[in-house]
Design a protein around this motif. Structure first.
Motif, mmCIF file in Angstrom:
data_model
loop_
_atom_site.group_PDB
_atom_site.id
_atom_site.type_symbol
_atom_site.label_atom_id
_atom_site.label_comp_id
_atom_site.label_asym_id
_atom_site.label_seq_id
_atom_site.Cartn_x
_atom_site.Cartn_y
_atom_site.Cartn_z
ATOM 1 N N LYS A 206 0.829 -1.201 0.000
ATOM 2 C CA LYS A 206 0.000 0.000 0.000
ATOM 3 C C LYS A 206 0.861 1.246 0.000
ATOM 4 N N ILE A 207 0.229 2.343 -0.375
ATOM 5 C CA ILE A 207 0.831 3.676 -0.331
ATOM 6 C C ILE A 207 -0.137 4.560 0.452
ATOM 7 N N ILE A 208 0.391 5.312 1.388
ATOM 8 C CA ILE A 208 -0.437 6.226 2.169
ATOM 9 C C ILE A 208 0.031 7.658 1.930
ATOM 10 N N LYS A 209 -0.884 8.508 1.493
ATOM 11 C CA LYS A 209 -0.595 9.940 1.421
ATOM 12 C C LYS A 209 -0.834 10.528 2.807
ATOM 13 N N VAL A 210 0.160 11.259 3.307
ATOM 14 C CA VAL A 210 0.111 11.761 4.674
ATOM 15 C C VAL A 210 0.216 13.284 4.687
ATOM 16 N N LYS A 211 -0.610 13.896 5.505
ATOM 17 C CA LYS A 211 -0.547 15.348 5.723
ATOM 18 C C LYS A 211 -0.706 15.596 7.211
ATOM 19 N N ASN A 212 0.164 16.435 7.761
ATOM 20 C CA ASN A 212 0.154 16.710 9.204
ATOM 21 C C ASN A 212 0.241 15.410 10.008
ATOM 22 N N GLU A 213 1.044 14.469 9.491
ATOM 23 C CA GLU A 213 1.306 13.166 10.125
ATOM 24 C C GLU A 213 0.049 12.313 10.281
ATOM 25 N N LYS A 214 -0.954 12.566 9.425
ATOM 26 C CA LYS A 214 -2.164 11.753 9.416
ATOM 27 C C LYS A 214 -2.403 11.229 8.005
ATOM 28 N N GLY A 215 -2.835 9.960 7.914
ATOM 29 C CA GLY A 215 -3.141 9.384 6.618
ATOM 30 C C GLY A 215 -4.369 10.027 6.003
ATOM 31 N N LYS A 216 -4.248 10.457 4.754
ATOM 32 C CA LYS A 216 -5.353 11.133 4.071
ATOM 33 C C LYS A 216 -5.928 10.291 2.936
ATOM 34 N N VAL A 217 -5.042 9.617 2.185
ATOM 35 C CA VAL A 217 -5.481 8.769 1.079
ATOM 36 C C VAL A 217 -4.708 7.460 1.161
ATOM 37 N N GLU A 218 -5.415 6.356 0.999
ATOM 38 C CA GLU A 218 -4.806 5.038 1.101
ATOM 39 C C GLU A 218 -4.967 4.293 -0.220
ATOM 40 N N PHE A 219 -3.848 3.819 -0.765
ATOM 41 C CA PHE A 219 -3.830 3.012 -1.983
ATOM 42 C C PHE A 219 -3.485 1.580 -1.559
ATOM 43 N N ILE A 220 -4.408 0.654 -1.734
ATOM 44 C CA ILE A 220 -4.223 -0.718 -1.265
ATOM 45 C C ILE A 220 -4.114 -1.656 -2.464
ATOM 46 N N PHE A 221 -3.032 -2.446 -2.509
ATOM 47 C CA PHE A 221 -2.796 -3.384 -3.604
ATOM 48 C C PHE A 221 -2.882 -4.811 -3.057
ATOM 49 N N SER A 222 -3.662 -5.665 -3.715
ATOM 50 C CA SER A 222 -3.782 -7.047 -3.259
ATOM 51 C C SER A 222 -3.907 -7.991 -4.456
ATOM 52 N N GLU A 223 -3.882 -9.295 -4.158
ATOM 53 C CA GLU A 223 -3.869 -10.339 -5.192
ATOM 54 C C GLU A 223 -2.722 -10.057 -6.170
ATOM 55 N N ILE A 224 -1.521 -9.986 -5.616
ATOM 56 C CA ILE A 224 -0.336 -9.574 -6.370
ATOM 57 C C ILE A 224 0.387 -10.784 -6.937
ATOM 58 N N SER A 225 0.735 -10.706 -8.224
ATOM 59 C CA SER A 225 1.494 -11.766 -8.873
ATOM 60 C C SER A 225 2.281 -11.173 -10.031
ATOM 61 N N ASP A 226 3.593 -11.438 -10.057
ATOM 62 C CA ASP A 226 4.455 -10.987 -11.164
ATOM 63 C C ASP A 226 4.302 -9.497 -11.448
ATOM 64 N N ASP A 227 4.439 -8.681 -10.409
ATOM 65 C CA ASP A 227 4.349 -7.220 -10.527
ATOM 66 C C ASP A 227 3.006 -6.759 -11.100
ATOM 67 N N PHE A 228 1.961 -7.497 -10.770
ATOM 68 C CA PHE A 228 0.619 -7.127 -11.213
ATOM 69 C C PHE A 228 -0.331 -7.242 -10.028
ATOM 70 N N ALA A 229 -1.022 -6.149 -9.709
ATOM 71 C CA ALA A 229 -2.011 -6.141 -8.631
ATOM 72 C C ALA A 229 -3.396 -6.286 -9.247
ATOM 73 N N LYS A 230 -4.055 -7.400 -8.934
ATOM 74 C CA LYS A 230 -5.359 -7.665 -9.527
ATOM 75 C C LYS A 230 -6.476 -6.869 -8.853
ATOM 76 N N HIS A 231 -6.222 -6.419 -7.640
ATOM 77 C CA HIS A 231 -7.250 -5.674 -6.909
ATOM 78 C C HIS A 231 -6.611 -4.431 -6.305
ATOM 79 N N ILE A 232 -7.207 -3.278 -6.576
ATOM 80 C CA ILE A 232 -6.679 -1.998 -6.086
ATOM 81 C C ILE A 232 -7.830 -1.178 -5.510
ATOM 82 N N GLN A 233 -7.579 -0.591 -4.360
ATOM 83 C CA GLN A 233 -8.541 0.342 -3.773
ATOM 84 C C GLN A 233 -7.840 1.673 -3.499
ATOM 85 N N ILE A 234 -8.548 2.762 -3.772
ATOM 86 C CA ILE A 234 -8.094 4.104 -3.398
ATOM 87 C C ILE A 234 -9.158 4.673 -2.468
ATOM 88 N N LEU A 235 -8.780 4.845 -1.205
ATOM 89 C CA LEU A 235 -9.741 5.247 -0.177
ATOM 90 C C LEU A 235 -9.358 6.600 0.407
#
Length: 202
Positions: free
Chosen positions: A160-189
């Motif tokens: 995952k990647i978390i965008k942080v502002k004022n030391e708090k998470g603001k946007v979360e990028f979640i990668f799952s079902e990963i195989s051979d540098d390919f994420a089959k499921h992605i969420q941006i929250l």
């Protein structure tokens, strides 16, 4: 009165604590100069997902396609399942170009958010500033544009990647079902906005 002052001081101390420390990570020596996101890096592939975008009490479903056109150059197209374009964006170096956007999404604040989100999604390398470790995870602090982001990596890859502002998470990028540098499921929250994006590979 004394209790109120103590509570305010405690809240201030908590808010000033760094994001990695809040999450239980400790500093470590960086193992690379950049933090990498490999999920849209193959120029020979078309990355095709079934997508659902929930934005401000509206929901948009369709097909989400990412194509790497060249070095630091990606095209992102979102269409209905019948093939009608909802949006079509180009990212090249620092350039962001709106090739097409549906009237319902054509608002400057929303376009800015989508630009920032999708830039993170397709940025392959970000200059690393610091590195941390904890819970069998390497946490790299890097910048995408001017914004601080944290990249969570374990033995499987980038989780995952978390965008942080004022030391708090603001946007979360979640990668799952990963195989051979390919994420089959992605969420941006988004934590403080009514905007969530879900991508499932077709």
């Amino acid at each position: 009165m004394r209790f109120l002052i103590s509570s305010l001081l405690w809240a201030t101390l908590i808010s000033c604590t760094s994001y990695p420390k809040k999450k239980g990570f400790t500093p470590t020596s960086p193992t690379a100069d950049h933090s990498a996101n490999p999920y849209f890096s193959d120029q020979t592939k078309d990355y095709v997902y079934k997508a659902n975008i929930k934005a401000f009490n509206r929901s948009f479903g369709g097909i989400f396609i990412v194509k790497k056109v060249g070095a630091n150059h990606h095209r992102i197209v979102f269409t209905t399942e019948l093939g009608n374009k909802i949006f079509d964006f180009t990212f090249k170096e620092d350039l962001f170009e709106v090739n097409h956007v549906a009237k319902e999404l054509n608002r400057k604040p929303l376009l800015k958010i989508l630009k920032n989100d999708f830039r993170v999604l397709v940025t392959e390398t970000a200059l690393m500033e610091k590195s941390f470790t904890g819970n069998e995870t390497i946490l790299n602090q890097a910048r995408v544009g001017k914004q601080k982001h944290f990249y969570f990596n374990n033995k499987v890859g980038l989780q995952k990647i978390i965008k942080v502002k004022n030391e708090k998470g603001k946007v979360e990028f979640i990668f799952s079902e990963i195989s051979d540098d390919f994420a089959k499921h992605i969420q941006i929250l988004h934590q403080n906005l009514d905007l969530d994006i879900t991508l499932k590979a077709i």
